[in-house]
Design a protein around this motif. Structure first.
Motif, PDB file in Angstrom:
ATOM      1  N   TRP A  25      -3.457  -9.756   1.014  1.00 43.78           N
ATOM      2  CA  TRP A  25      -2.383 -10.191   0.096  1.00 43.78           C
ATOM      3  C   TRP A  25      -2.182 -11.708   0.212  1.00 43.78           C
ATOM      4  O   TRP A  25      -2.021 -12.396  -0.788  1.00 43.78           O
ATOM      5  CB  TRP A  25      -1.098  -9.422   0.429  1.00 43.78           C
ATOM      6  CG  TRP A  25       0.109  -9.917  -0.276  1.00 43.78           C
ATOM      7  CD1 TRP A  25       0.421  -9.723  -1.588  1.00 43.78           C
ATOM      8  CD2 TRP A  25       1.157 -10.704   0.286  1.00 43.78           C
ATOM      9  NE1 TRP A  25       1.604 -10.342  -1.885  1.00 43.78           N
ATOM     10  CE2 TRP A  25       2.081 -10.948  -0.753  1.00 43.78           C
ATOM     11  CE3 TRP A  25       1.411 -11.217   1.561  1.00 43.78           C
ATOM     12  CZ2 TRP A  25       3.241 -11.698  -0.553  1.00 43.78           C
ATOM     13  CZ3 TRP A  25       2.557 -11.958   1.768  1.00 43.78           C
ATOM     14  CH2 TRP A  25       3.456 -12.187   0.718  1.00 43.78           C
ATOM     15  N   THR A  31      -2.532  -7.232  -4.363  1.00 44.76           N
ATOM     16  CA  THR A  31      -1.239  -7.522  -5.013  1.00 44.76           C
ATOM     17  C   THR A  31      -0.110  -6.756  -4.292  1.00 44.76           C
ATOM     18  O   THR A  31      -0.387  -5.850  -3.499  1.00 44.76           O
ATOM     19  CB  THR A  31      -1.243  -7.028  -6.481  1.00 44.76           C
ATOM     20  OG1 THR A  31      -1.468  -5.613  -6.468  1.00 44.76           O
ATOM     21  CG2 THR A  31      -2.302  -7.718  -7.302  1.00 44.76           C
ATOM     22  N   GLU A  32       1.125  -7.082  -4.636  1.00 40.17           N
ATOM     23  CA  GLU A  32       2.264  -6.342  -4.063  1.00 40.17           C
ATOM     24  C   GLU A  32       2.132  -4.856  -4.427  1.00 40.17           C
ATOM     25  O   GLU A  32       2.358  -3.973  -3.609  1.00 40.17           O
ATOM     26  CB  GLU A  32       3.606  -6.863  -4.602  1.00 40.17           C
ATOM     27  CG  GLU A  32       4.079  -8.159  -3.966  1.00 40.17           C
ATOM     28  CD  GLU A  32       3.531  -9.385  -4.671  1.00 40.17           C
ATOM     29  OE1 GLU A  32       2.657  -9.241  -5.566  1.00 40.17           O
ATOM     30  OE2 GLU A  32       3.972 -10.503  -4.329  1.00 40.17           O
ATOM     31  N   LEU A  35      -0.117  -3.070  -2.154  1.00 42.84           N
ATOM     32  CA  LEU A  35       0.473  -2.714  -0.852  1.00 42.84           C
ATOM     33  C   LEU A  35       1.231  -1.395  -0.973  1.00 42.84           C
ATOM     34  O   LEU A  35       1.169  -0.535  -0.095  1.00 42.84           O
ATOM     35  CB  LEU A  35       1.425  -3.829  -0.364  1.00 42.84           C
ATOM     36  CG  LEU A  35       0.794  -5.198  -0.106  1.00 42.84           C
ATOM     37  CD1 LEU A  35       1.877  -6.217   0.266  1.00 42.84           C
ATOM     38  CD2 LEU A  35      -0.241  -5.117   1.017  1.00 42.84           C
TER      39      LEU A  35
END
Ligand code: ATP
Ligand code: MG
Length: 257
Positions: A25, A31-32, A35
């Protein structure tokens, strides 16, 4: 500063995987949303016992034979799969004579280049998906439907680790054999794929590499038999039963009765 994980920690492997994703990340590879998607996967991995189960091993064997028999296999790489298994995906491409194509759900040119760079760091010589020429997979809005006209678009077998359901369905509609790696046997991807490997990508891809190497030494007939006799419905059902069995066992030992 990255977290120091004591090797004796009971969740050391899982924590190390999380750390690898966080580093991905920071490099703008993950990307968020990636996650969060990992968290969903982790929950199912818990239910599987965090190991490659017999149904997963069966799916990996069928996947390896399909890659060997394919005339134009392509491996699709997204942010999470690059962060967790770039080295092994490059090895798999080389041992199964497959192309590598960057294919991002949250697509920006900057991230495309970063994922490709990571693959090249592990020895990939050709990375598709970055070309300005684009084909569109019917049934998907652009840019989600974009595919390399020399890659996924013309492939007969596509390996899609951690893919989104819509894309999997669209690829199947195009007549492709789709091999998915997805810890959740209930996802649309798992349900729509031709071969679903219900396993963590960090375990599945290295095992795929060794299976391709092993099966390449066998005669073509035996490899074809393995691929043709595979039944994804049965294998998915076996993964779900395995989870159920573990839950039942745990519910009996935790009930205090
Ligand atoms: P679908 O779109 O197929 O219905 P979804 O919307 O539930 O699935 P997505 O976010 O599109 O989920 O895809 C992420 C999938 O990847 C999840 O099903 C998750 O279980 C799986 N996954 C996450 N991390 C891993 C991992 N390390 N190894 C294997 N699978 C993983
Ligand atoms: Mg999805």
């Amino acid at each position: 500063m990255s977290l120091q994980i004591p090797p004796t920690h009971p969740r050391a492997v899982s924590l190390r995987i999380r750390q690898t994703l966080i580093e991905g990340w920071k490099r703008d590879v993950v990307t968020e949303a990636g996650l969060i998607a990992h968290g969903r996967g982790e929950a199912f991995d818990y239910l599987l016992g965090e190991s490659t189960t017999p149904p997963a091993a069966n799916a990996i064997e069928a996947a390896a034979s399909s890659l060997i028999l394919a005339s134009y296999p392509v491996i699709s790489v997204n942010g999470n799969s690059a962060a967790l298994a770039a080295r092994e995906l490059v090895q798999l491409a080389s041992t199964s004579d497959a192309k590598l194509e960057v294919n991002l759900f949250h697509r920006t040119e900057k991230r495309m280049v970063k994922v490709a760079k990571l693959l090249r760091e592990y020895g990939a010589t050709e990375v598709l998906g970055l070309h300005y020429l684009r084909a569109t997979i019917p049934g998907l809005d652009s840019p989600r439907g974009w595919a390399d006209p020399n890659g996924i678009f013309v492939a007969d077998v596509v390996l899609v680790p951690l893919e989104d359901g819509d894309r999997t369905v669209a690829l199947r509609r195009l007549g492709k054999k789709v091999i998915a790696v997805d810890l959740n046997p209930l996802s649309r991807t798992s349900q729509a794929a031709s071969i679903t490997i219900v396993d963590n990508i960090v375990r599945a891809v290295p095992r795929l590499v060794s299976e391709v190497k092993r099966l390449k030494k066998k005669d073509a007939k035996a490899v074809r038999r393995l691929s043709e006799s595979y039944d994804n419905r049965k294998t998915l059902a076996a993964s779900i039963r395995l989870m159920l069995g573990r839950l039942r066992q745990l519910s009996e030992t935790s009930s205090g009765e």
